[in-house]
Design an enzyme around this catalytic site. Structure first.
Site, PDB file in Angstrom:
ATOM      1  CE  LYS A   1       5.897   7.544  24.369  1.00 48.93           C
ATOM      2  NZ  LYS A   1       6.685   6.250  24.665  1.00 48.93           N
TER       3      LYS A   1
ATOM      4  CE  LYS B   1      -4.087  -1.810   2.665  1.00 53.25           C
ATOM      5  NZ  LYS B   1      -5.152  -1.319   1.653  1.00 53.25           N
TER       6      LYS B   1
ATOM      7  CD  GLU C   1      15.336   8.267  24.141  1.00 49.99           C
ATOM      8  OE1 GLU C   1      14.813   8.197  25.123  1.00 49.99           O
ATOM      9  OE2 GLU C   1      15.142   7.232  23.005  1.00 49.99           O
TER      10      GLU C   1
ATOM     11  CB  SER D   1      11.679  -9.035  21.573  1.00 47.63           C
ATOM     12  OG  SER D   1      11.062  -8.841  20.402  1.00 47.63           O
TER      13      SER D   1
ATOM     14  NE  ARG E   1       9.782  -4.471  16.121  1.00 45.34           N
ATOM     15  CZ  ARG E   1       8.304  -4.476  16.408  1.00 45.34           C
ATOM     16  NH1 ARG E   1       7.706  -5.223  15.584  1.00 45.34           N
ATOM     17  NH2 ARG E   1       7.849  -3.784  17.253  1.00 45.34           N
TER      18      ARG E   1
ATOM     19  CB  ALA F   1      13.652   8.176  17.451  1.00 42.64           C
TER      20      ALA F   1
ATOM     21  CD  GLU G   1       4.162   0.036  17.280  1.00 45.11           C
ATOM     22  OE1 GLU G   1       4.155   0.440  18.542  1.00 45.11           O
ATOM     23  OE2 GLU G   1       5.396  -0.017  16.909  1.00 45.11           O
TER      24      GLU G   1
HETATM   25  P1  0O2 Z   1      10.571  -1.904  19.549  1.00 46.10           P
HETATM   26  O1  0O2 Z   1      11.458  -3.048  19.292  1.00 46.10           O
HETATM   27  O2  0O2 Z   1      11.008  -0.582  18.892  1.00 46.10           O
HETATM   28  O3  0O2 Z   1       9.246  -2.291  19.133  1.00 46.10           O
HETATM   29  P2  0O2 Z   1       4.028  -0.831  23.987  1.00 46.10           P
HETATM   30  O4  0O2 Z   1       4.099  -0.661  22.541  1.00 46.10           O
HETATM   31  O5  0O2 Z   1       2.868  -1.459  24.423  1.00 46.10           O
HETATM   32  O6  0O2 Z   1       5.498  -1.520  24.605  1.00 46.10           O
HETATM   33  P3  0O2 Z   1       3.618   1.836  24.412  1.00 46.10           P
HETATM   34  O7  0O2 Z   1       3.747   2.884  25.424  1.00 46.10           O
HETATM   35  O8  0O2 Z   1       1.972   1.619  24.179  1.00 46.10           O
HETATM   36  O9  0O2 Z   1       4.408   0.571  24.739  1.00 46.10           O
HETATM   37  O10 0O2 Z   1       3.963   2.315  22.929  1.00 46.10           O
HETATM   38  P4  0O2 Z   1       4.596   3.630  22.466  1.00 46.10           P
HETATM   39  O11 0O2 Z   1       4.818   4.344  23.505  1.00 46.10           O
HETATM   40  O12 0O2 Z   1       3.534   4.011  21.571  1.00 46.10           O
HETATM   41  O13 0O2 Z   1       5.944   3.136  22.024  1.00 46.10           O
HETATM   42  C1  0O2 Z   1       6.038   1.861  21.056  1.00 46.10           C
HETATM   43  C2  0O2 Z   1       7.208   2.169  20.195  1.00 46.10           C
HETATM   44  O14 0O2 Z   1       7.620   3.589  19.845  1.00 46.10           O
HETATM   45  C3  0O2 Z   1       8.651   1.760  21.003  1.00 46.10           C
HETATM   46  O15 0O2 Z   1       8.760   0.337  20.637  1.00 46.10           O
HETATM   47  C4  0O2 Z   1       9.749   2.541  20.522  1.00 46.10           C
HETATM   48  O16 0O2 Z   1      10.392   1.896  19.061  1.00 46.10           O
HETATM   49  C5  0O2 Z   1       8.857   3.814  19.976  1.00 46.10           C
HETATM   50  N1  0O2 Z   1       9.214   4.596  21.171  1.00 46.10           N
HETATM   51  C6  0O2 Z   1       8.275   5.050  22.143  1.00 46.10           C
HETATM   52  N2  0O2 Z   1       8.971   6.075  22.783  1.00 46.10           N
HETATM   53  C7  0O2 Z   1      10.054   5.904  22.602  1.00 46.10           C
HETATM   54  C8  0O2 Z   1      11.130   6.988  23.200  1.00 46.10           C
HETATM   55  O17 0O2 Z   1      11.031   7.707  23.915  1.00 46.10           O
HETATM   56  N3  0O2 Z   1      12.436   6.870  22.510  1.00 46.10           N
HETATM   57  C9  0O2 Z   1      12.492   6.104  21.243  1.00 46.10           C
HETATM   58  N4  0O2 Z   1      13.737   6.131  20.921  1.00 46.10           N
HETATM   59  N5  0O2 Z   1      11.535   5.314  20.974  1.00 46.10           N
HETATM   60  C10 0O2 Z   1      10.390   5.458  21.335  1.00 46.10           C
HETATM   61  P5  0O2 Z   1       9.635  -0.576  21.927  1.00 46.10           P
HETATM   62  O18 0O2 Z   1       8.541  -1.287  22.476  1.00 46.10           O
HETATM   63  O19 0O2 Z   1      10.545   0.280  22.704  1.00 46.10           O
HETATM   64  O20 0O2 Z   1      10.293  -1.457  20.878  1.00 46.10           O
END
Ligand code: 0O2
Length: 229
Positions: free
Chosen positions: A142, A50, A184, A79, A73, A181, A169
């Site tokens: 955030k 898409k 960080e 994980s 991914r 990001a 997602e």
């Molecule tokens: P990965 O390996 O990147 O997937 P949840 O998704 O349920 O764990 P939440 O709070 O609902 O948690 O999700 P949120 O805040 O929408 O964040 C989901 C993903 O966004 C994270 O995945 C990160 O990839 C990214 N993200 C969110 N906040 C930050 C931040 O402050 N800094 C950075 N660099 N990335 C962020 P995961 O779970 O970390 O892992």
């Protein structure tokens, strides 16, 4: 289902720490797990197509590409179970399906903020896309300065004997937001989550600088475009 009946979708005790390396290897190659993950891969393939269509169509009509790059991914089994354990999700495929909605993840990096919302609007307007959740960390960053548009969408995956509705997602952000990001994220892991306050302050300042850059570049692009017409 009565408590004495075995649950066909229950997987063995899943957390790697609890199961040991061999049991974890078995789980990774468990056919039920392979089939379960496969449909998320199909959903990623669909959304990738898409996006590719939207990108090519946009490029035909405009002076720039709305997408710098796309990364997909599929959450690794390791994980996935770290998350299942962290959120206290029962280790059955039904529960995981209902509670973990980022098994399929797609990150779209765009040159300009306007491209981020364009992609989001175009995708979510498609009739086979259902929006389950929107988190706009661009208009409401955030606390640490993180900016990105997060969506959880659901797309139909047409299998041979049924249709599955699979969540994906999406993280959509600009190049500047993505650069911030990734740095960080690396710092956070280097310090194992306990980043010194001065560094946190500098990161916050850098996030604001990146946001200013995005605004300036968007404005300049608009000015140049107006000159050209
Ligand atoms: P990965 O390996 O990147 O997937 P949840 O998704 O349920 O764990 P939440 O709070 O609902 O948690 O999700 P949120 O805040 O929408 O964040 C989901 C993903 O966004 C994270 O995945 C990160 O990839 C990214 N993200 C969110 N906040 C930050 C931040 O402050 N800094 C950075 N660099 N990335 C962020 P995961 O779970 O970390 O892992």
């Amino acid at each position: 289902m009565s408590v004495t009946e075995p649950n066909p979708s229950a997987l063995p005790d899943l957390t790697p720490a609890r199961t040991g390396a061999k049991a974890f290897r078995d789980l990774v190659s468990d056919p039920a797990m392979t089939r379960f993950r496969m449909r998320y891969q199909f959903a990623l393939d669909e959304v990738t197509t898409k996006i590719s269509i939207l990108r090519k169509e946009f490029e035909e009509a405009h002076d720039h590409s709305p997408i710098e790059h796309v990364r997909t991914r599929l959450k690794s089994v390791e994980s996935l179970f770290a998350k299942v354990d962290r959120i206290g999700c029962p280790p059955t495929l039904e529960d995981i399906e209902a509670r973990v909605r980022d098994i399929a993840g797609l990150r779209i990096v765009c040159p300009f903020i306007s491209d981020v919302y364009w992609i989001s609007d175009m995708l979510t307007a498609q009739p086979d896309v259902t929006v389950l959740e929107v988190e706009d960390y661009i208009t409401k960053p955030k606390i640490n300065g993180y900016r990105s548009l997060h969506l959880i969408i659901q797309v139909p995956v047409f299998l041979s004997d049924r249709t599955e509705h699979v969540p994906v997602e999406l993280q959509i952000r600009t190049i500047a937001m993505d650069f911030w990001a990734s740095v960080e994220h690396a710092i956070y892991y280097k310090y194992d989550g306990t980043v010194p306050t001065t560094l946190l302050e500098e990161l916050h300042h850098a996030a604001d600088t990146a946001a200013t850059l995005d605004q300036t570049m968007g404005r300049l692009r608009n000015e140049v475009r107006e000159l050209g017409t």
